[in-house]
Design a protein around this motif. Sequence first.
Motif, PDB file in Angstrom:
ATOM      1  N   SER B 148       0.791  -1.239   0.000  1.00 36.08           N
ATOM      2  CA  SER B 148       0.000   0.000   0.000  1.00 36.08           C
ATOM      3  C   SER B 148       0.823   1.289   0.000  1.00 36.08           C
ATOM      4  CB  SER B 148      -0.975  -0.005   1.165  1.00 36.08           C
ATOM      5  OG  SER B 148      -1.794  -1.128   1.077  1.00 36.08           O
ATOM      6  N   VAL B 190     -14.287   2.602   1.236  1.00 29.98           N
ATOM      7  CA  VAL B 190     -13.771   1.228   1.289  1.00 29.98           C
ATOM      8  C   VAL B 190     -13.462   0.790   2.720  1.00 29.98           C
ATOM      9  CG1 VAL B 190     -11.956  -0.319   0.489  1.00 29.98           C
ATOM     10  CG2 VAL B 190     -12.789   1.468  -0.998  1.00 29.98           C
ATOM     11  N   THR B 191     -12.942   1.710   3.518  1.00 33.29           N
ATOM     12  CA  THR B 191     -12.493   1.313   4.849  1.00 33.29           C
ATOM     13  C   THR B 191     -13.654   1.051   5.801  1.00 33.29           C
ATOM     14  OG1 THR B 191     -10.601   2.707   4.445  1.00 33.29           O
ATOM     15  CG2 THR B 191     -10.878   1.900   6.681  1.00 33.29           C
ATOM     16  N   THR B 192     -14.649   1.925   5.784  1.00 35.45           N
ATOM     17  CA  THR B 192     -15.714   1.777   6.772  1.00 35.45           C
ATOM     18  C   THR B 192     -17.020   1.282   6.158  1.00 35.45           C
ATOM     19  OG1 THR B 192     -16.462   4.029   6.426  1.00 35.45           O
ATOM     20  CG2 THR B 192     -14.805   3.687   8.135  1.00 35.45           C
ATOM     21  N   GLY B 193     -17.152   1.322   4.856  1.00 33.99           N
ATOM     22  CA  GLY B 193     -18.417   0.952   4.236  1.00 33.99           C
ATOM     23  C   GLY B 193     -19.450   2.066   4.311  1.00 33.99           C
ATOM     24  N   GLU B 194     -19.026   3.232   4.777  1.00 36.61           N
ATOM     25  CA  GLU B 194     -19.922   4.389   4.898  1.00 36.61           C
ATOM     26  C   GLU B 194     -20.247   4.969   3.504  1.00 36.61           C
ATOM     27  OE1 GLU B 194     -21.665   6.346   8.150  1.00 36.61           O
ATOM     28  OE2 GLU B 194     -20.009   4.956   8.326  1.00 36.61           O
ATOM     29  N   GLN B 195     -21.479   5.501   3.330  1.00 34.79           N
ATOM     30  CA  GLN B 195     -21.830   6.135   2.052  1.00 34.79           C
ATOM     31  C   GLN B 195     -21.433   7.603   2.085  1.00 34.79           C
ATOM     32  OE1 GLN B 195     -23.075   4.411  -0.456  1.00 34.79           O
ATOM     33  NE2 GLN B 195     -23.107   2.596   0.829  1.00 34.79           N
ATOM     34  N   PHE B 205     -23.787   4.335  -5.120  1.00 36.33           N
ATOM     35  CA  PHE B 205     -23.070   3.586  -4.079  1.00 36.33           C
ATOM     36  C   PHE B 205     -21.690   3.153  -4.553  1.00 36.33           C
ATOM     37  CE2 PHE B 205     -26.695   1.898  -1.182  1.00 36.33           C
ATOM     38  CZ  PHE B 205     -27.142   3.195  -1.009  1.00 36.33           C
ATOM     39  N   ASP B 206     -21.580   2.799  -5.837  1.00 40.68           N
ATOM     40  CA  ASP B 206     -20.291   2.328  -6.341  1.00 40.68           C
ATOM     41  C   ASP B 206     -19.464   3.466  -6.933  1.00 40.68           C
ATOM     42  OD1 ASP B 206     -20.903  -0.284  -5.667  1.00 40.68           O
ATOM     43  OD2 ASP B 206     -22.020  -0.565  -7.522  1.00 40.68           O
ATOM     44  N   PRO B 448      -9.420   8.132  -5.664  1.00 38.66           N
ATOM     45  CA  PRO B 448      -9.923   7.062  -4.794  1.00 38.66           C
ATOM     46  C   PRO B 448      -8.856   6.016  -4.476  1.00 38.66           C
ATOM     47  CG  PRO B 448     -11.447   7.471  -6.605  1.00 38.66           C
ATOM     48  CD  PRO B 448     -10.223   8.275  -6.876  1.00 38.66           C
ATOM     49  N   GLU B 452      -7.647   5.164  -0.700  1.00 40.83           N
ATOM     50  CA  GLU B 452      -7.770   3.790  -0.224  1.00 40.83           C
ATOM     51  C   GLU B 452      -6.421   3.271   0.290  1.00 40.83           C
ATOM     52  OE1 GLU B 452      -9.211   1.261  -3.362  1.00 40.83           O
ATOM     53  OE2 GLU B 452      -8.468  -0.502  -2.311  1.00 40.83           O
ATOM     54  N   ARG B 456      -5.130   2.541   4.095  1.00 42.61           N
ATOM     55  CA  ARG B 456      -4.722   1.160   4.358  1.00 42.61           C
ATOM     56  C   ARG B 456      -3.294   1.127   4.912  1.00 42.61           C
ATOM     57  NH1 ARG B 456      -5.376  -1.517  -0.723  1.00 42.61           N
ATOM     58  NH2 ARG B 456      -7.581  -1.555  -0.211  1.00 42.61           N
ATOM     59  N   SER B 459      -3.504   1.946   8.459  1.00 44.52           N
ATOM     60  CA  SER B 459      -4.057   0.835   9.246  1.00 44.52           C
ATOM     61  C   SER B 459      -2.967  -0.174   9.532  1.00 44.52           C
ATOM     62  CB  SER B 459      -5.164   0.100   8.480  1.00 44.52           C
ATOM     63  OG  SER B 459      -6.241   0.923   8.225  1.00 44.52           O
ATOM     64  N   VAL B 460      -2.202  -0.483   8.497  1.00 42.08           N
ATOM     65  CA  VAL B 460      -1.188  -1.514   8.616  1.00 42.08           C
ATOM     66  C   VAL B 460      -0.064  -1.060   9.555  1.00 42.08           C
ATOM     67  CG1 VAL B 460       0.602  -2.749   7.331  1.00 42.08           C
ATOM     68  CG2 VAL B 460      -1.685  -2.573   6.400  1.00 42.08           C
TER      69      VAL B 460
END
Lengths: 328, 503
Positions: B148, B190-195, B205-206, B448, B452, B456, B459-460
């Motif tokens: 990443s 992508v990380t939280t699934g939030e809209q 949505f996509d 995007p 993302e 990521r 996070s890692v």
Amino acid sequence: MPIQTLVAGALPAIVAALAIFLQPVCAAQPVWPSKPVRLIVPQSSGGSTDLVARPLAQQLSAALGQTVLVDNRPGAGSVIGTEIVARAAPDGHTLLAIAASFTATPALHPKLSFDSERDFAPITVLSAFPNLLVVHPSLPVKSVQDLLALARAKPGMLNYGTSGAATGTHMSMERFMQMTGTRLVHVPYKGGAPSVQALVANEVQVNMATISTALPQVRAGRLRALASTGARRSTVLPELPTVAEAGVPGFEYASWTGLLAPARTPRPVIDRLHAEAVRAVNSPDLKALLAIEGAEPVGSTPAQFAAQIRLEIVRWTQLVKAAGIRAD
Amino acid sequence: MDLLTALLGNLAQGFVVAMTPVNLGLCLVGCLLGTLVGVLPGIGPTATIAMLMPITFYLEPTGALIMLAGVFYGSQYGGSTTAILVNLPGESSSVVTCIDGHAMARQGRAGAALAIAALASLFAGTVTTLAIAIGGPAIASVALLFQSPDYVAVMVLGLVAAIVLAHGSLVKAMAMIVLGVFVGLIGTDVTTGEQRFTFGIDDLFDGVGFVPVAMGLFGLSEIMLNLESRAQDGGLARLRDRLWPSRDDFRRATPATVRGTLLGIVMGILPGGGSTIPSFASYSMEKKLARDPLRFGQGAVEGVAGPEAANNAGAQAGFIPMLALGIPPNAIMALLVGALMIHGIQPGPQIIARQPELFWGLVVSMWIGNLMLVVLNLPLIGLWVRLLQMPYRYLYPAIIVFCCVGVYSLRNSMMEVVFMAVAGVAGYVLRKLGCEPAPLLLGLILGPMLEENFRRSLSVSGGDYMIFLQRPISATLLAAAVLLLAFVLLPGVRHQRERLRDD
């Protein structure tokens, strides 16, 4: 492919095509199906549901004497295609082939325009397949117990990859952590392939990946499989224990592909579709195809399928609340 | 020596498989179809391959793959055709070809641009095929070196380079990139699934798709501008004396083609790389390297050759991780994995050893296909150019219809058509304001992916920003981005650009 298979394969399609042309001439035609049947797949072509739906459509076409067309309507985590079927006329000419995320969707999207239980008539579960709990080979764990010990010794140190927030790979891992009291860091990817690639590249250490994406890497020795997530051992990796056997009793996660119709579709139509679909998934062709994916044919009754949907919706709703996952 | 013998043996086996009449025929069908969907705007190889999947049930797996692969790289050839002729990218990967390719067409050099595009693609195809044959598995392992933080560095470098894409005001170029990044924020996080910014509309949505935006920004706005200027019917194709590129064209195009090919191979094997990003990258690089960057946007032949080589190389290099690792780097490769699985073949690290006839047959067929495409395309150039002399009252409605059909076929959804229409109007307004669409599109693709991978990485690393400097790949690329930025902001360069704008 030998020529016989080629002919045998093409034959149903030809018969189906002829049936369309001959239809007005036939005097005594059954009421259903009176026109081509649309099988909506709310996923892109080539996805795991599509791979089952296409040969199924071919066999249904031959059995019903009407073309069954696969119509890919991807988008919004299957919501767009599912919605089309929820609103379609309940006359058996519109069907839905869908993945297990169907039962997780209501928990994740509280503002859906359809009701996943009330608006659909379940027909059968076509196939079921476990996920594989896989780790990078450099991780010093050989079993689920080792993994749990490491995760407990260093909470929050291990990262696990998923195919995305609130997908099956995420939900199964959340449940695993909930049941074992461990905490690993969630690292979502955009789809199964990138998440497995990241595991192979050792960016994350753990993944509860779908069996079809993880299996080739396991066989090539690039990933180490610790367990499969189903209730029974996987037929493609029979030596591998299930997560429950390996020390997390009661853990079970199996993904599935199911066939549904709009609610209020006539009973005889549902029964006929059920019989034909069960016959199709147990045919040698489809069985062999499913085996490559690590999946097995199921063919449950409409009542069993309905009960399964109800149970899973409740279960996912609870898990989503407990884990604080949101997709909306 | 042994290696060479082994390679020749493998290629010989490949020729045996690829040269059977059935497989040659399938290769030709694939290339023809690919050219067709490439020429038709909006209808892309993804939708076509998806539609062809059921047919491949009845074919042998090698033949099926040969045909589907032909559709994919064939579309890379065809996509440049409409880009050059009518400023409408037939494929997303030919967006940058619009810039200088169409400028060449306006100068009456459409034939030269088309020929250069085809020849650059052939060169790229040949080199990439060889690269796959010689070092497929080794090249594939490069993809595994990228994590990443390295992607973040690639994206940052890409966005900085995007400023170079523009040939007018720097500020406007940056504004367009930022706007593109903003549009890219729409959709599911992508990380939280939030809209985000979806206003409850399912179709958002996509996110907003790249293809409808590219069609609208380039194609539709071009039509509007042309209608407004009341250009003479058929005025686009002011044919000059020759259709063939001049010696000077070849001299300029050759190094650009070589660089574009290398760039395409490297970027094509990375996940998400595909063929679009390499084409943008190649354009930026050519402009940066050119002694007289001011020609770019005015019909510079390097701006056609480089990106066209890069997109073809990128398209074919995508097969490397798909076949050698079993990990599809983009949506089309994922489809091809599906096509193989239907036949009971699971792509993966062992496929080359277990199914040598499939692997080598495909590799050789790709080279044959590239040759077919050039033979197919060069004689067509005269015809394409003549097509432009068609009166606008026939040409424009036809283009718009094809755009609508193509964009609809992306997801079988009317919303995509609406997005295209909105993008068309937006493109018209932006171009009236002197803002160029290319940087916006690059922002839309890279934004995007940047976000993302950035999140990521953190996070890692547990929130440690040093991760970007600790990894050699990302540290090197970030340093390059800083240098490039410093260079772009140098007063001398800026003044030169602004002088150009004022002219």
